[in-house]
Structure formats: C-alpha cells, structure tokens
Write a protein that holds these residues in place. Structure first.
Motif, PDB file in Angstrom:
ATOM      1  N   ALA A 298       0.946  -1.344   0.082  1.00 44.66           N
ATOM      2  CA  ALA A 298       0.078  -0.141  -0.084  1.00 44.66           C
ATOM      3  C   ALA A 298       0.966   1.254   0.166  1.00 44.66           C
ATOM      4  O   ALA A 298       0.527   2.215  -0.887  1.00 44.66           O
ATOM      5  N   GLN A 301       2.702   1.695  -3.240  1.00 46.98           N
ATOM      6  CA  GLN A 301       2.045   2.203  -4.493  1.00 46.98           C
ATOM      7  C   GLN A 301       1.754   3.616  -4.272  1.00 46.98           C
ATOM      8  O   GLN A 301       1.711   4.380  -5.242  1.00 46.98           O
ATOM      9  N   ARG A 302       1.331   4.023  -3.026  1.00 46.97           N
ATOM     10  CA  ARG A 302       0.768   5.338  -3.110  1.00 46.97           C
ATOM     11  C   ARG A 302       2.248   6.366  -3.077  1.00 46.97           C
ATOM     12  O   ARG A 302       2.129   7.524  -4.127  1.00 46.97           O
ATOM     13  N   GLN A 305       2.832   6.843  -6.785  1.00 50.96           N
ATOM     14  CA  GLN A 305       1.882   7.607  -7.556  1.00 50.96           C
ATOM     15  C   GLN A 305       2.222   9.322  -7.312  1.00 50.96           C
ATOM     16  O   GLN A 305       2.294  10.266  -8.300  1.00 50.96           O
ATOM     17  N   TRP A 306       2.801   9.546  -6.058  1.00 51.89           N
ATOM     18  CA  TRP A 306       3.388  10.805  -5.504  1.00 51.89           C
ATOM     19  C   TRP A 306       4.584  11.022  -6.781  1.00 51.89           C
ATOM     20  O   TRP A 306       4.735  12.064  -6.902  1.00 51.89           O
ATOM     21  N   LEU A 350       1.154   9.248   5.784  1.00 48.90           N
ATOM     22  CA  LEU A 350       1.055   7.776   5.216  1.00 48.90           C
ATOM     23  C   LEU A 350       2.363   6.839   5.982  1.00 48.90           C
ATOM     24  O   LEU A 350       1.787   5.765   6.231  1.00 48.90           O
TER      25      LEU A 350
END
Length: 519
Positions: A298, A301-302, A305-306, A350
C-alpha cells in the motif's frame, strides 16, 4: 548490546503518552548531557557518539556506535566516581568494549582534540513493564537539544521520544508491546538520534542525504559470518540490510525534512524488501509473517503515485524544455511544473499509519537472532549451505531465463508484459545483490551488465507515465506545452523501445554461486 525501539511522539499525542507512562510505578530523573567530537567530526562521521550525562547527582560517560542490524546498538557506559562538576571526557575508560574499540580507532585518525559540540536538557520518566517471559523498560524523554549554548548563535531542537528497551526475555514481547503503544498513540519509528539532532543544529544548512542500498557484507576476519548461506541466517541478514534503507529514508520523511530523492530511495528499499520476502521465503518456510506484505504494498503504490506526479514529470519536463517545448505552467492539480522537491506532508502521514509502523516493528524484531518467534524457527533444522546454494542458484537461473525469454522480441510484447519484464529484471538484480558475497568470481560483472537495461526500461516507464499525464493536460487545458509534450513522447516511443531491446541483448550469463566459501 542493547535491543530497543525508538519512537517519535507527535505533539498532539504527548499528553496521552505522558499519562500512560505514569501508570504504575515510575521514576523521574532530570538529565543534562554534553556531547563531544573532534574538529574534523571523526566520531559523528562514523556513527559514533561520546556523551557525558549527569543523572541526578551522578555523571555517566557513554559511547554509542552502530550495531549489526536495525535493532542493535553497541553501547558502553562508565560511572564516573567522585567526578567534578564539569568532568572532561576520558575515552580510554571504554577500552575492551566493542563500542570503545570503534571510538578509540576513530580518535587515532582524528585531526584535533575532543571538544564539546552540543548538549541536551531533558526529563526522563522510566517505567518497567512485564511482558511474556521478560521485562521492557519504557523511557519517555522530553526536553531540548542546544547548540552554541550562551552565544548569539544559540539554536535548539525539541526532544520528544519514547524508547522501549528489552531488559530481559524474548524480542517477541518487546515487539508486541511496541506495536500496542505505536498503534494506540500514533507513534512512529525514527532512526534520528539525539546526537544527530545536535549535529543538525551545528550545520549551517542541514540536509541528510537519501540512503541508498549498500553492498551486502558477510563480515570479515573474526566477525565473518560462516553461516551466511544457511537459510535463517541469510533471511535475517538480508531483511536487516533492506531495513537500513527503508528506516533511514522513512524517518527523514516522517520528520518533515525528506525530499523526492528520499521518497525514491524509500520505494527502492521497499521493493528490495519485498523481493527478499518473496525470493528467500523457501529457505526457511513459515518464518516470514504474511501480514507484513499488504502495508508495504500500500505504501509502495502510494509513493509511486506521488513520485510520478513530481520527480518523473520534472525529469521529462526538463527533456522537453531542451527540445524547445513551450512553457507548461501549472499542472491541472495545482502543482507547478517547477515545484521544489519538498515532500507533501500527506506522504509523511502515510508512513506514520499504524499498519505500516506495525509491519516495520515486526520486520525489525525478525532481524534479532535467537529471540521470540525467531527462536522456534531457528530450532528447526535449517537448510545447510549446500541446500541453500542449490535453491538460490535455481531461482537465479529461473529469473534469468524469464528475463532472457522476454528480451527476445521485446518490442512485440504487450505493455503489461514489458512492465512485468522490468519487475523481473529488478528482482534478478536484487537477489543477485543479496547473495553477492557468495558469487563466483566470474559472475562479479553480472550486476554491471544489468544497469543499461534497467536504465532503458526505466526511461520507457517514465515516458509512459508522462504521456498519460500530458494527454490529460492536453484534454483539460488545450495548452500548447501539453500538446507538444504528447507529440514528442509519441515520436520517441519507437526509439525508446529499440533502446530497451538493444540493452536487453547484452545481458550477461546467469550468475553462479561459489561451490564453497565466501568471497
């Protein structure tokens, strides 16, 4: 050697932590400490801290040095009897200890004498908590680090930390307690020591470089690990190796001082860690906790994206500028194309989530040999070096064969298959790096042969990310710069794919492991 977890406490959670620590029998002591180094930073540059600390009416001299894993710290303490009100450091008192040997060796090469660099003023609240089979000491430290004390240049930084140190018993009890406290109070792991906070105050402009993956080390001389190629030992060594990169970069981002390069290196660290969990699991089945993987995925992947919205687009934007593209201006999400590489605070949030912190705690505990759940696994007959070598060699050949097959006619592969090939190539690289100390001498150049292909495939991936982004911008804004970028990327596609095919054709033979011994 001490085994501990160190957490930072968010300001809005401090009151609750203070109340929780003071339940039961607790003790409070006022501490003042002075840290020492040489003019050429002979100690701090080697990860060594020399400290004189007054604890109540007593002075204690301490040397700390890095240990062999993310939970390990080499430490040696000496109580100074009948010390003056402001004693001078005496490094020779640590002779005979591991940390002391590293201290004395560093001082032998130092340019100049020891001098005080900064100090700390803090209150420490301690409490012992019983865990299954042992005891853990909680230490809540609140106060400040002060540099250039008493001068116009005086600077200070906040101390707000909770340390959980194993006094007796298995690491499993320590890890379970650490997980409960981190989850309940929103704590996050940090590798930033009080000494490093002082070093940051001394620097005119502090910038902790992003931590890159180092080379695997099986030790040397008396510390050489004869069991490096046994299943449990290799699993522990590789996980600890990966965690150094993950924890260092995650700490910097959580502190609010990370950059896009820290995010990039954190993603690499997580990918390497996931490769280790996947490829090394068969060496000693059942030792890796399947609950570690989902939080790692998780966050990975985040972060991806950033990174795609920042570093990748800026890199492609620079290439477009060189090609004569019109200025793009602001992107459709309000992020300027020329933004700095400061990390969005949401990324730090996060990393501080309970799920991710819990996974890190479990992984760190796993690296401590002979403790907790690891003990039961080690009591089972491990794969011997011969069987481990055979299994690893089989996996290296299998990954190499998959990459070699995909490299044939790369241009004709569907995009998902091209992306899968890139991931397999990375897994092959990381697995080879993990076993590098046991590689046959003729296989040493293999890693170098992978780099051109990895670079070419990385460029292709970045261009595809950018093409989607520029396509969305063109549709939403009709900006000339977006249309220019879309056309330029489309025109480059065949050239970039051909570069990938050419680089893949020069991969070396599958790496081979030595039949016996380590390099």
């Amino acid at each position: 050697m001490e085994i501990e977890f160190k957490f930072c406490i968010p300001p809005d959670r401090l009151a609750a932590v203070q109340a929780a620590v003071r339940r039961g029998a607790w003790a409070l002591v006022r501490m003042e400490a002075r840290y020492f180094d040489t003019p050429d930073a002979a100690l701090s540059s080697r990860g060594i801290a020399l400290r004189l600390r007054r604890e109540g009416e007593q002075w204690v001299q301490t040397v700390k040095a890095l240990g062999d894993g993310p939970l390990d710290r080499e430490e040696h303490n000496v109580v100074l009897d009948q010390a003056p009100s402001s004693p001078a450091p005496r490094p020779e008192l640590h002779a005979g200890s591991v940390a002391g040997a590293r201290l004395l060796a560093a001082l032998q090469t130092a340019q100049g004498p020891l001098a005080e660099t900064y100090g700390t003023e803090m209150d420490r609240v301690t409490r012992d908590i019983a865990v299954p089979g042992g005891v853990v000491e909680l230490a809540l430290d609140t106060g400040r680090v002060v540099a250039h004390r008493g001068t116009p240049q005086q600077k200070e930084a906040r101390i707000c930390e909770l340390e959980l140190e194993l006094t007796t018993g298995p690491v499993a009890g320590l890890a379970a307690l650490a997980t409960r406290w981190a989850t309940r109070h929103g704590l996050y792991l940090s590798t930033v020591s009080k000494a490093e906070r002082g070093e940051r105050l001394l620097a005119a402009q502090w910038a902790r470089p992003a931590i890159r993956a180092g080379a695997m080390d099986a030790g040397a001389g008396r510390t050489r690990n004869k069991h490096f190629l046994q299943g449990p030992a290799l699993q522990r060594a590789v996980v600890a190796h990966c965690l150094q990169q993950v924890l260092g970069n995650a700490s910097e981002i959580a502190e609010g001082t990370g950059t896009e390069e820290h995010v990039h290196q954190l993603r690499i660290g997580i990918r390497r860690l996931r490769t280790a969990l996947r490829e090394l699991a068969p060496l000693a089945p059942g030792r890796f906790d399947p609950a570690w993987e989902p939080p790692l995925v998780a966050v990975f992947q985040r972060l991806g994206q950033w990174r795609d919205q920042g570093l990748v687009l800026r890199s492609i934007s620079a290439q477009l500028h060189t090609a004569g593209a019109p200025a793009l201006g602001d992107t459709d999400d309000g992020r300027p194309a020329t933004a700095s590489d400061a990390v969005d605070p949401a990324v730090a949030g996060l990393l501080c989530t309970a799920a991710f912190q819990t996974a890190l705690i479990g992984l760190m505990a796993f690296t401590a040999p002979g403790h907790g759940s690891d003990t039961a696994a080690d009591d089972a007959p491990p794969l011997d070096a011969k069987d481990t070598r055979r299994l690893l060699q089989k996996r290296l050949r299998h990954l190499h064969a998959q990459v070699h097959e995909g490299a044939q006619g790369f241009a004709a592969l569907p995009v998902p298959e091209q992306h899968r090939l890139r991931k397999r190539l990375k897994r092959l690289r990381y697995l080879t790096e993990f076993v590098a100390p046991a590689l046959d001498a003729q296989s040493a150049p293999f890693l170098d042969s992978l780099q051109p292909a990895l670079s070419a495939l990385g460029q292709l991936s970045d261009e595809r990310v950018a093409q989607v982004r520029y396509g969305n911008l063109a549709a939403a804004t009709n900006a000339p710069g977006a249309w220019f970028g879309l056309g330029w990327l489309a025109a480059r596609r065949a050239q970039t794919v051909a570069a990938c095919e050419a680089a893949l054709s020069h991969l070396g033979e599958a790496p081979r492991l030595r039949k016996s011994g380590l390099r």
